[in-house]
Design a protein around this motif. Structure first.
Motif, PDB file in Angstrom:
ATOM      1  N   ALA A  27       8.719   3.974  -3.433  1.00 35.32           N
ATOM      2  CA  ALA A  27       8.941   2.514  -3.688  1.00 35.32           C
ATOM      3  C   ALA A  27       7.587   1.843  -3.708  1.00 35.32           C
ATOM      4  N   LYS A  28       7.328   1.566  -5.142  1.00 35.44           N
ATOM      5  CA  LYS A  28       6.343   0.990  -5.549  1.00 35.44           C
ATOM      6  C   LYS A  28       6.480  -0.214  -6.271  1.00 35.44           C
ATOM      7  N   ASN A  29       5.745  -1.476  -5.702  1.00 38.75           N
ATOM      8  CA  ASN A  29       5.884  -2.793  -6.444  1.00 38.75           C
ATOM      9  C   ASN A  29       4.335  -3.217  -6.629  1.00 38.75           C
ATOM     10  N   VAL A  30       4.100  -3.566  -8.018  1.00 36.45           N
ATOM     11  CA  VAL A  30       2.941  -4.351  -8.170  1.00 36.45           C
ATOM     12  C   VAL A  30       3.155  -5.865  -8.509  1.00 36.45           C
ATOM     13  N   ILE A  31       2.702  -6.707  -7.442  1.00 31.40           N
ATOM     14  CA  ILE A  31       3.061  -8.172  -7.360  1.00 31.40           C
ATOM     15  C   ILE A  31       1.655  -9.004  -7.882  1.00 31.40           C
ATOM     16  N   LEU A  32       1.814  -9.775  -8.911  1.00 33.31           N
ATOM     17  CA  LEU A  32       0.842 -10.701  -9.572  1.00 33.31           C
ATOM     18  C   LEU A  32       1.228 -12.028  -9.194  1.00 33.31           C
ATOM     19  N   SER A 119       1.840 -17.802   3.327  1.00 27.72           N
ATOM     20  CA  SER A 119       1.655 -16.512   3.461  1.00 27.72           C
ATOM     21  C   SER A 119       1.110 -16.045   1.986  1.00 27.72           C
ATOM     22  N   SER A 120       0.168 -15.059   1.837  1.00 28.76           N
ATOM     23  CA  SER A 120      -0.312 -14.513   0.690  1.00 28.76           C
ATOM     24  C   SER A 120       0.854 -13.157   0.296  1.00 28.76           C
ATOM     25  N   LEU A 149       0.765  -3.240  -4.033  1.00 27.22           N
ATOM     26  CA  LEU A 149      -0.392  -3.644  -4.736  1.00 27.22           C
ATOM     27  C   LEU A 149      -0.066  -5.254  -5.174  1.00 27.22           C
ATOM     28  N   ILE A 150      -0.864  -6.111  -4.260  1.00 26.39           N
ATOM     29  CA  ILE A 150      -0.632  -7.607  -4.529  1.00 26.39           C
ATOM     30  C   ILE A 150      -1.962  -8.229  -4.808  1.00 26.39           C
TER      31      ILE A 150
END
Length: 170
Positions: A27-32, A119-120, A149-150
């Motif tokens: 379960a992979k999320n990249v959040i920008l 909250s970051s 990855l945030i």
């Protein structure tokens, strides 16, 4: 490892323990996230969430039901004070590409005395800690390997100095 007892053919007694997920997927999320905080303590910004593998599979059915259902389940459900101005989806129909969600939002910051904070982990899906829940019916089960990855870029107005503003993560 997550395994389950699978009985394929009862009459021939073909059964066995089988892995219930693909070990090569996660379960992979990249959040920008880019946020701008104004003097009144309101943050507005944009976020791009790119969901791969199991995260894509999890979010896709809700995204296909429409923006309102997606906002309710993945954004305002964990961030009740957030206002979503727009959501745009990319790669809804392509199963070989990650699901991209572009979100424009605004949110008032929390306050405590002279301090303002947020909250970051905003829009990540991990805003709350599952280990501090008052009631749990079983162990915390994550289902598969997870990768987040945030990247956050938050602009603070010059009016607020370090004593009047703090960023904390939960």
């Amino acid at each position: 490892m997550t395994e389950g007892l699978v009985i394929e053919k009862v009459e021939t007694s073909q059964w066995g323990w089988k892995t219930l997920y693909d070990k090569s997927m996660q379960a992979k999320n990249v959040i920008l996230v880019t946020g701008r905080i104004d003097e009144s303590g309101k943050m507005s910004g944009e976020a791009t969430i790119t969901s791969y593998d199991y995260s894509r599979i999890d979010r896709l059915p809700t995204a296909k039901k429409g923006k309102d259902k997606f906002i309710e389940q993945y954004i305002t459900g964990t961030n009740p004070s957030i206002t979503v101005d727009d959501v745009v989806f990319e790669n809804l129909e392509s199963d070989s590409l990650p699901l991209v969600q572009k979100i424009k939002f605004s949110q008032p910051l929390n306050t405590s005395g002279d301090y303002r904070y947020f909250s970051s982990n905003i829009l990540t899906g991990i805003e709350t800690n599952p280990f501090i829940a008052d009631n749990r019916f079983s162990d915390v089960f994550f289902g598969c390997n997870q990768n987040y990855l945030i990247v956050g870029n938050f602009t603070i107005p010059k009016v607020m100095n370090s004593r009047a503003f703090q960023r904390i993560s939960k």
